[in-house]
Enzyme design. Structure first.
Site, short mmCIF file in Angstrom:
data_model
loop_
_atom_site.label_atom_id
_atom_site.label_comp_id
_atom_site.label_asym_id
_atom_site.label_seq_id
_atom_site.Cartn_x
_atom_site.Cartn_y
_atom_site.Cartn_z
N ASN A 1 0.86 -1.19 0.00
CA ASN A 1 0.00 0.00 0.00
C ASN A 1 0.90 1.24 0.00
O ASN A 1 0.77 2.13 0.84
CB ASN A 1 -0.95 -0.02 1.20
N HIS B 1 7.18 5.77 1.19
CA HIS B 1 7.92 4.57 0.80
C HIS B 1 8.83 4.86 -0.39
O HIS B 1 9.97 4.40 -0.45
CB HIS B 1 6.96 3.45 0.40
N LEU C 1 2.66 10.71 6.18
CA LEU C 1 2.03 9.74 5.28
C LEU C 1 2.08 8.35 5.93
O LEU C 1 3.08 7.96 6.51
CB LEU C 1 2.74 9.70 3.93
#
Ligand code: PAF
Length: 282
Positions: free
Chosen positions: A32, A37, A186
């Site tokens: 996800n 990331h 985030l």
């Protein structure tokens, strides 16, 4: 970009890279993927010629009442996102590949001390699951470098401890937290927030930055500062698990002279459990 699900393919490819004297960086994730990331992938690429992103929703780090089943599994979208980065491979193993003797018979890795407070206290067994899976991913991939996000501050300290304590020849790198325009860190779990909660959620980071300012201005009444931050968040609708000022190096209670602090917070907002932190160097 290669996508592999099996140990054999992984070992074959990584052996080939090593034969060409290429270093390997691993970015462990549960998928996800968001911009946070992707920033870790960029950082990984600065430290190694090859970057592997593992995507594995690890069952052993979720408590019985937690969101393992609901955790978003978005492999096709993750592939598309990673194609725009320097990642060379996605390693998305099955549970059997990571835990070949099954979950019941799995050898566990556990770090004492550092895991007892904060997320370790509110999520019993969570860090044992994290250290166990990361040790397994390290054994499978055998990276030279592994990259983790600062948002999970306690996690990266625990994983540094594990790596050093077990003499694993892997450098641990921590990447800065990526935030949205309002300051919200985030996180895959932000998708659980309603629109109204999304408007409230940035108060978490706002409270951390206010606290950082107070500490830099010389305030050392830690208990008072923590209590007022908890009151501020609670009155906005957060259910605060912890809000704590600690030594950045080891999460111990700081004395007044400590000049390297971290402020850690975990709070629930509706369905989402949000965590964040700020390092304050004085
Ligand atoms: O931070 C995460 O996403 C997970 O805890 C990790 C490190 C990938 C282990 O499952």
């Amino acid at each position: 970009m290669l996508v592999t699900h099996t140990k054999d393919e992984l070992v074959e490819q990584t052996a080939d890279w090593r034969r060409h004297e290429e270093h390997i960086a691993l970015v462990p994730t549960m998928g996800n993927l968001h911009a946070g990331h992707l920033a870790l992938v960029d950082l990984a690429r600065e430290h190694a010629e090859r970057v592997i992103v593992s995507i594995f929703v690890n069952p052993t780090q979720f408590g019985v009442d937690e969101d393992f089943d609901a955790y978003p599994r978005t492999l096709e979208r993750d592939k598309r996102r990673l194609k725009t980065t320097a990642a060379d491979m996605i390693f998305a193993p099955s549970v059997d590949t990571v835990y070949p003797f099954g979950l019941e018979m799995a050898t566990k890795v556990s770090v004492p001390g550092l895991t007892e407070n904060f997320c370790g206290a509110t999520r019993p067994g969570h860090f044992d699951g994290v250290t166990t899976v990361v040790a397994r991913l390290f054994a499978l991939v055998q990276p030279d470098v592994a990259v983790f996000g600062q948002k999970d501050y306690q996690q990266q300290l625990v994983l540094r401890h594990m790596t050093q304590d077990m003499n694993l020849p892997i450098s641990i790198i921590t990447g800065e937290t990526v935030r949205n325009e309002q300051g919200l860190a985030l996180s895959s779990r932000n998708s659980y927030l309603t629109e109204e909660e999304r408007a409230t959620a940035p108060l978490l980071y706002e409270t951390l930055t206010t606290m950082s300012g107070e500490l830099k201005n010389g305030r050392r009444d830690f208990d008072q500062l923590e209590a007022s931050a908890i009151a501020r968040l609670s009155s906005a609708g957060f259910d605060v698990d912890y809000f704590s000022i600690r030594r950045a190096q080891n999460l111990e209670v700081p004395d007044r002279d400590c000049d390297d602090l971290v402020v850690l917070v975990a709070a629930r907002l509706g369905e989402a459990r949000l965590i964040d932190n700020i390092v304050v160097t004085i």
